[in-house]
Design an enzyme around this catalytic site. Structure first.
Site, PDB file in Angstrom:
ATOM      1  N   SER A 125      49.298  68.607 -23.743  1.00 22.00           N
ATOM      2  CA  SER A 125      48.246  69.596 -23.502  1.00 22.00           C
ATOM      3  C   SER A 125      48.786  70.770 -22.709  1.00 22.00           C
ATOM      4  CB  SER A 125      47.093  68.945 -22.731  1.00 22.00           C
ATOM      5  OG  SER A 125      46.186  69.917 -22.260  1.00 22.00           O
ATOM      6  N   TYR A 149      43.417  64.938 -15.598  1.00 16.62           N
ATOM      7  CA  TYR A 149      43.762  64.880 -17.020  1.00 16.62           C
ATOM      8  C   TYR A 149      45.115  65.534 -17.273  1.00 16.62           C
ATOM      9  CZ  TYR A 149      43.866  66.313 -21.903  1.00 16.62           C
ATOM     10  OH  TYR A 149      44.258  66.546 -23.200  1.00 16.62           O
ATOM     11  N   LYS A 153      48.909  63.899 -18.540  1.00 13.18           N
ATOM     12  CA  LYS A 153      49.708  64.400 -19.660  1.00 13.18           C
ATOM     13  C   LYS A 153      51.127  64.733 -19.214  1.00 13.18           C
ATOM     14  CE  LYS A 153      46.854  64.442 -23.236  1.00 13.18           C
ATOM     15  NZ  LYS A 153      47.125  63.701 -24.485  1.00 13.18           N
TER      16      LYS A 153
END
Length: 337
Positions: A125, A149, A153
């Site tokens: 991402s 989040y 990643k």
């Protein structure tokens, strides 16, 4: 015929990548726990590509299931989409995200290496960049994610790169992208999350169908032409092609590759609303509300490296993104009526 394990292959980006793989002569095995996807997608994949992928309903942290998959199928490579992805939820439930996204990826990688599978494409991402101090993101920029989040990643990326250093035969590609939108041209698969959507286009689609009443546009005083945030939206078909090309690149290139996938052209929230209204003929009511903490005024990808190394570039613009989204939601509404 090569066989590829696609984790999260029933999900939005995963399902489009499965179709791209099958259309290019690959056999696909899917592992998905269906926590944010629907089983009907499997039959729609079959309708599109005239092939039924092999499906296992399960979790990437389930070692016995992973061992069965690698034992029972001649897996040549893995494309890894399975992961939790709601930024807000990651902040309120960080351990859940570290467990699923990081521990799950480690488990998958360990079992893959044990099975002597050497090719791994990771759906990363652009959130790994955080706030780099520039609007155009390039792969060499510092990575300082500002939410859990994004940190999960980045952790997985680093684990994969370290794994490639320790295992010289391992081939790894980490693909960083921003806002996937659109749907398959057939209208059979698209973004249809469980519960209230977190992303802009499925939310707009549900407003157009009368399921949701109104959109909240977070921030109208950014230093942008219309005051709303500018984002790099990318058609999911282009994104699926990027994963396919990365897989093919790794056939001849051991080591680790990290590339951005994006259009390089940001669109504002109001531009996306206007374009969707134009193709759908539907009015999308919205309220302009306060900015969200952590949101930036503008960001988009520099994808020159993907073009040079993979021969990839985005082909579909804003009108096609909206047309395909609307076609998918019309057909979804018709199927449920």
């Amino acid at each position: 015929m090569k066989t590829i394990l696609v984790t999260g292959g029933v999900g939005y980006i995963g399902s489009h990548t499965v179709v791209a793989l099958q259309e290019n002569g690959y056999k696909v095995v899917i592992l998905d726990n269906l926590c944010n996807s629907k089983a009907i997608t499997l039959s729609n994949i079959q309708k599109i590509s005239s092939q039924a992928p092999i499906f296992y309903q399960g979790d990437i942290r389930d070692r016995p299931m992973l061992r069965d998959i690698f034992k029972n199928h001649p897996i040549d490579g893995v494309i890894h989409f399975a992961g939790l992805k709601a930024v807000g939820e990651s902040q309120s439930e960080p351990l859940k995200y570290y467990d699923n996204n990081v521990v799950g990826s480690i488990t998958l990688l360990e079992e893959m290496i044990k099975a002597k599978v050497d090719t791994f494409v990771f759906s990363s991402s652009a959130t790994v960049y955080g706030e780099p101090g520039a609007t155009q993101y390039q792969e060499g920029m510092p990575t300082t994610p500002i939410n859990v989040y994004g940190r999960t990643k980045l952790m997985v990326e680093e684990i994969l790169r370290d794994g490639a250093k320790a295992n010289p035969g391992l081939r790894v590609a980490c693909l960083r992208y921003f806002n996937p939108v659109g749907a398959h041209l057939s209208g059979l698969i698209g973004e249809n999350p469980v519960g209230t959507p977190n992303n802009l286009m499925p939310y707009i689609g549900q407003i157009a169908l009368g399921i949701l009443p109104k959109l909240k546009v977070f921030g109208s005083d950014y230093p942008t032409p219309d005051g709303t945030g500018l984002r790099d939206y990318i058609h999911v078909h282009d994104l699926a092609q990027g994963h396919l090309l990365a897989l093919q690149y790794l056939e001849d290139h051991p080591g680790a590759l990290t590339v951005n996938l994006g259009t390089g052209k940001p669109y504002s929230v109001l531009e996306m609303i206007s374009a969707f209204e134009k193709v759908s003929g539907k009015s999308i009511p919205y309220d302009l509300v306060e900015r969200r903490s952590g949101d930036l005024a503008e960001y988009y990808a520099n994808s020159d490296l993907a073009k040079t190394v993979l021969g990839w570039e985005a082909k579909h613009g804003i009108e096609r993104m909206c047309e395909d989204t609307w076609r998918f939601y019309r057909q979804l509404d018709s199927a449920q009526s």
